[in-house]
Design an enzyme around this catalytic site. Structure first.
Site, PDB file in Angstrom:
ATOM      1  N   ASP A   1      -1.810  16.496  -4.111  1.00 41.04           N
ATOM      2  CA  ASP A   1      -2.004  16.835  -5.346  1.00 41.04           C
ATOM      3  C   ASP A   1      -2.309  18.276  -5.636  1.00 41.04           C
ATOM      4  OD1 ASP A   1      -1.394  14.371  -6.483  1.00 41.04           O
ATOM      5  OD2 ASP A   1      -3.435  13.645  -6.636  1.00 41.04           O
TER       6      ASP A   1
ATOM      7  N   LYS B   1      -6.664   4.725  -4.305  1.00 40.44           N
ATOM      8  CA  LYS B   1      -6.789   6.088  -3.489  1.00 40.44           C
ATOM      9  C   LYS B   1      -8.260   6.236  -2.886  1.00 40.44           C
ATOM     10  CE  LYS B   1      -3.902   9.092  -6.406  1.00 40.44           C
ATOM     11  NZ  LYS B   1      -3.673  10.415  -7.366  1.00 40.44           N
TER      12      LYS B   1
END
Length: 289
Positions: free
Chosen positions: A112, A71
């Site tokens: 998210d 990420k």
């Protein structure tokens, strides 16, 4: 269904990637909507991440999800000349969704926080982040996404606590700038008392997860109407959620966050805004057994 030469392609980059539920999730939607496309698991070692992403662009992929440990590398790649980041990805400092533009540029997004908020709205219709303070347990990447999403949704105050206060202080310093939400840190040993007066309790730690130590949290001070959620979904109902349910508090499990965070990427790659349904939940749960 049979793929053609015009099939839209996407996947998930990770190392390892065999644990990811994303291929099962996106595969369900591809079949449901009759889309000529495929979503593939893409195991890539960290040293080859940037080259692998550029190769996917050249191969005609529409984009990809990014999971551990890529990420931060994805975030750096999207800072390069010609590439870009969404505002929420820039605020959080992480990327989990890559969208490949027709001209070869790469857009990095983080979904998210979107998945977290949408999960609460679906689980408790009428839920409003502005209803009152939120207590966040943990100060990792998930907490960063959750807090930023709550700030954007209008939460008036976020109380943050972590087993290591220094990490919580650093996170609070990163997210305090230019926001109307009050963000303050309390010591871990004050987490029980911090439940008093809150409207939302969120566990973003691994405590309570299968194979991890239990979460020690006294809910005596928690208001009866406070919503309790745990981003862990293994087990689906953690001890925290079970105790909160026994008290009569509304609870939302963490599986919906996984499902909802996938929607923006699917829409960008395959041209359909997908729905999170009970059939999808059952499909993902059955695949974890």
């Amino acid at each position: 269904m049979m793929l053609t030469g015009k099939a839209r392609l996407a996947g998930v980059l990770g190392w390892p990637v065999s644990h990811s539920q994303s291929p099962r999730l996106h595969g369900f939607w591809l079949e449901q909507y009759g889309i000529d496309g495929a979503y593939l698991p893409l195991p890539v070692e960290p040293a080859y991440f940037a080259d692998a992403v550029r190769s996917l662009v050249r191969l005609g992929f529409r984009g990809a999800n990014v999971t551990v440990p890529h990420k931060e590398a994805a975030f750096r790649l999207c800072q390069e000349d010609g590439n870009s980041l969404t505002e929420r990805a820039r605020a959080v400092g992480s990327v989990n969704t890559l969208i490949f533009e027709a001209d070869g540029r790469i857009l990095g997004d983080t979904t998210d926080g979107f998945g977290f908020v949408e999960n609460l709205r679906a689980g408790v219709p009428g839920w409003d982040a502005a209803a009152g303070p939120a207590l966040i347990l943990g100060a990792g990447g998930a907490a960063r996404s959750v807090i930023a999403a709550l700030q954007d949704a209008g939460c008036p105050e976020v109380i943050l606590t972590n087993r290591g206060r220094e990490r919580a202080e650093a996170l609070a310093a990163d997210l305090n700038g230019g926001r109307t939400t009050s963000l303050r840190v309390v010591d871990w040993d004050q987490r029980h008392a911090a439940c008093d007066g809150i409207a939302l309790l969120v566990n973003t730690t691994s405590l309570g997860m299968t194979g991890q130590p239990p979460l020690d949290l006294d809910l005596s001070a928690l208001p009866d109407r406070a919503l309790v959620t745990d981003i862990v979904y293994a087990p689906l109902e953690t001890d925290l959620l079970a105790e909160a349910r026994r008290r009569g508090n509304p609870v939302v499990d963490g599986l919906g966050m996984l499902l909802h965070q996938a929607r923006p990427g699917f829409a960008a790659w395959f041209g359909v805004v997908p729905e999170v349904t009970e059939a999808l939940r059952a499909h993902i749960i059955s695949g974890r057994k």
